[in-house]
Design a protein around this motif. Sequence first.
Motif, mmCIF file in Angstrom:
data_model
loop_
_atom_site.group_PDB
_atom_site.id
_atom_site.type_symbol
_atom_site.label_atom_id
_atom_site.label_comp_id
_atom_site.label_asym_id
_atom_site.label_seq_id
_atom_site.Cartn_x
_atom_site.Cartn_y
_atom_site.Cartn_z
ATOM 1 N N ASN A 184 0.865 -1.181 0.000
ATOM 2 C CA ASN A 184 0.000 0.000 0.000
ATOM 3 C C ASN A 184 0.901 1.231 0.000
ATOM 4 N N GLY A 188 0.964 4.556 6.289
ATOM 5 C CA GLY A 188 1.855 5.327 7.156
ATOM 6 C C GLY A 188 2.140 6.696 6.573
ATOM 7 N N THR A 216 -1.104 -1.693 -4.336
ATOM 8 C CA THR A 216 -2.559 -1.560 -4.343
ATOM 9 C C THR A 216 -2.925 -0.191 -4.917
ATOM 10 N N SER A 241 2.620 -2.819 4.475
ATOM 11 C CA SER A 241 1.645 -1.776 4.783
ATOM 12 C C SER A 241 1.381 -1.787 6.282
ATOM 13 N N GLY A 242 0.251 -1.202 6.659
ATOM 14 C CA GLY A 242 -0.175 -1.269 8.057
ATOM 15 C C GLY A 242 -1.143 -2.426 8.247
ATOM 16 N N GLY A 244 -4.314 -2.392 8.330
ATOM 17 C CA GLY A 244 -5.552 -2.304 7.548
ATOM 18 C C GLY A 244 -5.517 -3.178 6.311
ATOM 19 N N GLU A 248 -7.840 -6.540 5.136
ATOM 20 C CA GLU A 248 -8.451 -6.759 3.815
ATOM 21 C C GLU A 248 -8.110 -8.135 3.265
ATOM 22 N N SER A 274 1.160 3.189 10.184
ATOM 23 C CA SER A 274 1.427 4.054 11.330
ATOM 24 C C SER A 274 1.243 3.341 12.665
ATOM 25 N N GLY A 275 0.322 2.403 12.723
ATOM 26 C CA GLY A 275 0.115 1.680 13.981
ATOM 27 C C GLY A 275 1.007 0.448 14.089
ATOM 28 N N ASN A 276 0.955 -0.390 13.075
ATOM 29 C CA ASN A 276 1.808 -1.577 12.985
ATOM 30 C C ASN A 276 1.703 -2.470 14.215
ATOM 31 N N ARG A 362 -1.997 12.001 9.864
ATOM 32 C CA ARG A 362 -1.311 10.843 9.300
ATOM 33 C C ARG A 362 0.135 11.129 8.951
ATOM 34 N N GLU A 854 -10.276 -0.606 11.455
ATOM 35 C CA GLU A 854 -11.171 -0.164 10.380
ATOM 36 C C GLU A 854 -12.559 0.092 10.957
HETATM 37 N N1 LIG Z 1 -3.769 2.319 -2.909
HETATM 38 C C1 LIG Z 1 -4.571 2.642 -1.910
HETATM 39 N N2 LIG Z 1 -5.171 3.836 -1.869
HETATM 40 C C2 LIG Z 1 -5.949 4.185 -0.844
HETATM 41 N N3 LIG Z 1 -6.221 3.398 0.209
HETATM 42 C C3 LIG Z 1 -5.652 2.204 0.236
HETATM 43 C C4 LIG Z 1 -4.795 1.758 -0.808
HETATM 44 N N4 LIG Z 1 -4.366 0.531 -0.490
HETATM 45 C C5 LIG Z 1 -4.932 0.204 0.685
HETATM 46 N N5 LIG Z 1 -5.703 1.203 1.124
HETATM 47 C C6 LIG Z 1 -6.479 1.283 2.376
HETATM 48 O O1 LIG Z 1 -5.818 2.178 3.250
HETATM 49 C C7 LIG Z 1 -6.206 1.880 4.576
HETATM 50 C C8 LIG Z 1 -5.049 2.098 5.515
HETATM 51 O O2 LIG Z 1 -4.024 1.240 5.204
HETATM 52 P P1 LIG Z 1 -3.086 0.575 6.308
HETATM 53 O O3 LIG Z 1 -3.841 0.188 7.486
HETATM 54 O O4 LIG Z 1 -2.358 -0.499 5.640
HETATM 55 O O5 LIG Z 1 -2.114 1.747 6.701
HETATM 56 P P2 LIG Z 1 -2.114 2.583 8.025
HETATM 57 O O6 LIG Z 1 -3.471 2.992 8.411
HETATM 58 O O7 LIG Z 1 -1.130 3.667 7.815
HETATM 59 O O8 LIG Z 1 -1.489 1.563 9.055
HETATM 60 P P3 LIG Z 1 -2.032 1.104 10.479
HETATM 61 O O9 LIG Z 1 -3.333 0.406 10.233
HETATM 62 O O10 LIG Z 1 -0.971 0.191 10.969
HETATM 63 O O11 LIG Z 1 -2.170 2.337 11.281
HETATM 64 C C9 LIG Z 1 -6.714 0.473 4.568
HETATM 65 O O12 LIG Z 1 -8.074 0.519 4.855
HETATM 66 C C10 LIG Z 1 -6.514 0.015 3.144
HETATM 67 O O13 LIG Z 1 -7.606 -0.753 2.734
#
Ligand SMILES: Nc1ncnc2c1ncn2[C@@H]1O[C@H](COP(=O)(O)OP(=O)(O)OP(=O)(O)O)[C@@H](O)[C@H]1O
Length: 911
Positions: A184, A188, A216, A241-242, A244, A248, A274-276, A362, A854
């Motif tokens: 993704n 983060g 993605t 990715s994170g 999220g 999926e 960001s959470g990981n 973010r 989510e």
């Molecule tokens: N190419 C993309 N564009 C936009 N959103 C995306 C894409 N790929 C994935 N996503 C969505 O972005 C959301 C956040 O992604 P993810 O959780 O991996 O990162 P994060 O929020 O930074 O990490 P964490 O959950 O560890 O805090 C997820 O719901 C995922 O479905």
Amino acid sequence: MRSPGPRSSSPSPVLSPSPGLAQEALLHGQFGGWSSGSSAGGGSGSNSNSNSCPSSPGVTLPPSPASSSYALTLTPTNIHVQRLSPRPGKDSRLLLPVAELAGCSCPRAPAPPLLVLYWYPAGRRRKGVSRRRQVRVYLAESRAEAEKWNAAIQCLLRGMDVSSSTEFSKSMLPRPRRLLLLVNPFSGRGQAMQWCQTHILPMIREANISYNLIQTERQNHARELVREISLHEWDGIIIVSGDGLLHEVINGLMERPDWEQAIKTPVGILPCGSGNALAGSINHYAGYDMCLREPLLLNCCFLLCRGGVRPMDLVSVTTSPLPPSSSSNQNGRPPAPRRLFSFLSVAWGFVSDVDIESERYRGLGSARFTLGTLVRLASLRSYKGRLSYLPPAVINPSPDVTPQPPRRPLSRSITEGLEGFCRTPIHRTCSDMGISEQRSLRKEDGERELEREREREKERQERERERKRRRDRAQGVGVVRASSLAEDREREMEAEERMEGTSGSSSESNERQDECASGNGEEEVKEDDCRSSGTEGALDARDVSEEYGVDEGREAEECEDEPLEPRQVLRKNSAPSSQIIKAFFSQPIGGTGSEETLDADEDINGTYFQREPWKEPLDPRERSLTISSPFRHSPFSYKSKGVLDQNQNPSKPRPLSLLHQSHSNSLPPKFPSLSLSLSPTPPSSPSCASPHSSAYLAPRPGTPGSSSPSPSLRSPSQSFTFDLAEPAGPFKNRSLVSTPSTPPHDDLLPPLDQPLPTRDWVTIEGDFVLVLAIYQSHLGADLLAAPHARFDDGLIHLTFVRAGISRATLLRLFLAMERGAHLSMSSPYVSHVSARAFRLQPLSSRGTLTVDGEVVPYGPLQAQVKLHNSLKLATSHNDLVGKWVLCRYCAYCIRLCIGQNLATIQGDTNY
Ligand SMILES: Nc1ncnc2c1ncn2[C@@H]1O[C@H](COP(=O)(O)OP(=O)(O)OP(=O)(O)O)[C@@H](O)[C@H]1O
């Protein structure tokens, strides 16, 4: 060259004895140096954590042989390196633990015969321990020698059984592992692709792993991908990715028709979010100190390259349906409870608020949670709700705990799960209850009925033959008149029969009416007409009746111009089936309904299942909401009737004073309205509470799943008002059910809208600041929320904080959580319990619920530990290093296995 065994000599050039050499030596040999080494122990080494990777596989090395030479000894756990020409003041020996190698290679000709080792020793950093990359290169005497060493080390890295007698060669190596990397690019701080280039791909290549990387493009892209791909091509799916994106992927796997096999595909995570949280847990279980960002990534990537796999619990979560306004309902389908699978957490209140509201920060990376926590602390909220959980001590669920008998069709369970969410009188009328009654009635009548039927059939055939004979005779005299005479005679006979029938005993009459109905050719034609004029629906109904044993004669009830009234009267016993048929006939055929039947099959219970695998509605609004702040909009919150929502302005933060039942800044001082009930059943449940609950939707009293003596005794509560519009369309009462391959059944939980079992459950009702259910150790990479949690302990670790806690204590709680010390904090407002299942019923009208970070629809939610997934991650456990360990059973079964409860184990292996 076979190793002669460890030499016990010093000084150089002979290896000095060391504890490691007490082990069997697999290989021993002499090597020349390559390029200028910088590390202690001599040899050729280069330290690098950067993109410049001069000695990565496939990259030509600069030809710079060094003058020094080395004696190398390979044991099952270490490579001992002895510099043969020691330098003054420098240690001449170096120990390279195999466990710290990511891989090794032997560059192809025309490169010199080199043995390249990719070594990632742990080094201390400012925050936590991290691995630093070192490349050590040795020049072998010949290519064959280099390849033999390369093969031997790779065998050890892959966990193969080898000994000093093993003839190492390239051919004995298994094929390289193949990984599908899903990245993704926006996770983060948006560094995922950059880190792929600098850290991930180099290490993966060094580990001799083949990969395919896919970025993605949108939300749910990964989910769609894993639903479609052929999984046997991959040894694992790795999320870059994170958390999220992993959520999926897991749900995509569970949506496949072959989910039972699919979910065994190892999955892994390389933290770029960001959470990981999961990466933090992996890091913790592997025995590393807490770390963030690149150090965490390197640790996880290293573990991934080592290839150990551990089973991991998966939790089945049922959430409230999407609100009717969302586009998934615009096609006339009613809102259905959503089933999803979670690997990390369910959060409500403070934690989910911070998670979602901090999306706006973010760009700060993981610091967004710190800022979000401070902001939310400043305006602390509490939420009214009810939390029920099933403690783990209860091993054998009583029949009470599993109200659904195992053989009940899934479709019915799902229909029941809709209670309180939609009103479906017609379909419930023709539901399983009517059918089963009818079927049981017929069973009771049994053989006697069958015998009578046979006799009637015989007589009917006899009469038919007689009529035919008469007709034939009449045709011989004069066609027109004779036939009419014959018809008249037939009519007379029929009239006589009818008269006899009505004046006879009721059972006799019954039989005669049957004969009448079926014995008269003309009537048969009419009846057929009637059937055919009843359109396809009648035919469908007949088919169904044949299958389910519903009375054949019931169609006649629809032919009101037929002289069959006596029969109707006498067929009172078949009322349920006639109702069923009426229900079928009353369905408008064609139009929307027909269209729906194209992609859906209806079962006799009035529910339907889809022929096509169920696809997650790709609602653009939902997509955008998932990572949006509820301040800007509150996507899934439902409103109690009469509660004025004054927070419609999406750009404006919601004033706390407007929160229904919220105490906002003025938190109640002490345990406000908190009640704890161990048993019996919680005071109310969504099903009881919903004023929309229909008697049709209720299980019949006394039937499995029924907990109330009568539907009419249900007492609606104000707490759970589902403000859902009646879905439109002829098939409005159909439930949206799952894929043809039924996902695993929740054996510990009744449907979401039914009361919880009366035994064993603990219920707490009151005002909560937060409820957190977590199944991994970490809530974020730096938050050790459940220090005792294990990947496969079969437990949900619940933390709940009740209203009344001070801001300072809450802050202390989160600070202590960084070290996992919060469990020893004594506060009367904070509780930690373990459970196998729980149900959360928010009573406040607004709030945020998250599953694995989510957002899910706000409303009642329940979860239970269900499956384990074989998560691809290596740990420091020696027995797992380099092995792919797939466990067949979920953690629950494993625990039972220890308890020797074989019956339950067998029962549980079906999913
Ligand atoms: N190419 C993309 N564009 C936009 N959103 C995306 C894409 N790929 C994935 N996503 C969505 O972005 C959301 C956040 O992604 P993810 O959780 O991996 O990162 P994060 O929020 O930074 O990490 P964490 O959950 O560890 O805090 C997820 O719901 C995922 O479905």
